[in-house]
Design a protein around this motif. Structure first.
Motif, short mmCIF file in Angstrom:
data_model
loop_
_atom_site.label_atom_id
_atom_site.label_comp_id
_atom_site.label_asym_id
_atom_site.label_seq_id
_atom_site.Cartn_x
_atom_site.Cartn_y
_atom_site.Cartn_z
N ALA A 2 18.87 4.10 51.28
CA ALA A 2 18.40 3.03 52.14
C ALA A 2 19.17 1.75 51.90
O ALA A 2 19.65 1.50 50.79
N HIS A 25 16.11 -0.45 56.00
CA HIS A 25 15.96 0.79 56.75
C HIS A 25 16.57 1.95 55.97
O HIS A 25 17.47 1.76 55.15
N VAL A 26 16.06 3.13 56.24
CA VAL A 26 16.55 4.36 55.60
C VAL A 26 17.75 4.87 56.39
O VAL A 26 17.71 4.94 57.62
#
Length: 392
Positions: free
Chosen positions: A340, A323-324
């Motif tokens: 990320a 995920h960022v």
């Protein structure tokens, strides 16, 4: 403080100036203080960081004074770097971990004397610091309210200081100098959170307003601007810097055990000094070094110009692999960039896909955008390390 619940957020010593200049009335909370998010034009505030000079109120940053004959030995036990190697007048970036080798926080360590350090960080850790001091002849004290701090950043920051009567042209990066102002000593360090040429100024609350006025007056020919957290956040993403509780969760705050991260998983293992002796988390980190890590913090180049903050990352467009944590369209590099957390081994250069929801006229459109792992920092101008700084 009596009846503190009536005013849960304190005001910094610079608040009389920042409140008068905050035309947008945009405020946020930072470590129990009121802090400006933006003053009048976020784009122009960012432009001041990259093309002129900017002034940011650093007072809410948590600060600890660590003194005593065992101060260096204590900090060696606490942090992963070798504090004994830090010379007087020097500054370095460091982190500290729990026994499981997971990061509690990161911060900057200033060495004011042979037995005198100041540790600055995002979160409050006094109980942990005091427990870690058992057996050492050392005093640990929070001094957040005793220090008024400003960050002066941008290519013209050295010129502004010189115009204000502070000649810092020979001050090298991660060094500090002490000099007089208004009859009292202040400290200026060549440090910052923008990845650009810049300085941080450490004074007393009584000096705060005269210091602010002197810098704003001296910086007028260079278009100096006060900046808020929003513009600073964009600059720090370009610099590839991480923030506690944005890019990682402190180990002591993580509700789920798999949310905490180690220095290896935050790409901070380059700081570990394995030869200095034992430090908290060393055994766990040695074991992780032998077996490998689960996560990696990476920089991403993402196609298009839609910010991907908070987006999920996929391998082959269907397997979720990360995920960022922070993202932005970078004005300086003209790239769509992101920080990320990615599961290994997908951090090594595979083409990844980022699931972005773009708001277009009240409707969200799902976009699957290609992303490539890239080097950090995204923006690293030579002027940030040039000594003496160039004339801008």
């Amino acid at each position: 403080m009596k009846d503190h619940f009536h005013t849960p957020l304190r005001q910094t010593p610079f608040h009389p100036r920042t409140s008068a200049l905050n035309r947008l009335n945009q405020w946020g909370a930072w470590a129990g203080y009121t802090t400006a998010l933006a003053f009048d034009d976020e784009a122009m505030e960012y432009t001041a960081i990259r093309n002129g000079a900017s002034l940011y109120d650093l007072c809410p940053m948590v600060k600890y004074r660590i003194t005593g004959p065992d101060a260096a030995a204590y900090l060696n036990r606490l942090t992963i770097r070798n504090a004994a190697k830090l010379s007087v007048g020097g500054v370095h970036y460091t982190v500290w971990c729990d026994d499981a080798g997971k990061v509690l926080d990161d911060g900057t360590l200033f060495r004011h004397g042979a037995e005198d350090f100041m540790l600055c960080c995002q979160e409050r850790h006094l109980p942990w610091l005091l427990d870690s001091a058992t057996g050492y002849e050392v005093q640990v004290r929070e001094v957040t309210e005793e220090v008024a701090a400003l960050s002066l950043q941008g290519p013209c920051s050295a010129a502004v200081l010189q115009a204000a009567g502070f000649d810092m042209c020979n001050l090298r990066p991660f060094r500090m100098a002490k000099l007089g102002f208004e009859g009292v000593e202040i400290t200026i360090s060549r440090t910052g959170f923008t990845g650009d040429l810049g300085y941080e100024i450490w004074a007393t609350p009584a000096q705060a307003l005269p210091l602010w006025d002197a810098l704003m007056r001296a910086g007028a020919p260079w278009g100096i601007r006060p900046i808020g957290t929003s513009a600073l956040n964009l600059a720090r993403i370009e610099a590839g810097f991480i923030i506690t509780n944005m890019d990682f969760i402190p180990a002591d705050q993580a509700v789920r055990e798999d949310r905490a991260r180690s220095p290896f998983e935050l790409s901070l293992d380059w700081m570990i000094d394995w030869e200095k002796g034992h430090f908290t988390g060393r055994r766990a980190l040695l074991a992780e070094k032998a077996r490998g890590s689960s996560w990696a913090l990476v920089g991403l180049d993402i196609e298009g110009n839609v910010s991907a903050e908070g987006s999920l990352i996929y391998h082959n467009r269907k397997t979720e692999v990360g995920h960022v944590t922070a993202a932005a369209w970078s004005p300086a590099t003209k790239r769509n960039i992101a920080l990320a957390q990615v599961r290994r081994p997908h951090h090594t250069g595979d083409t990844l896909w980022v699931e972005v929801y773009a708001l277009r006229e009240l409707q969200y459109h799902k976009l699957m955008l290609r992303a490539h792992v890239t080097e950090r920092p995204f923006f690293a101008p030579a002027r940030r390390r040039a000594t003496p700084p160039g004339a801008f």
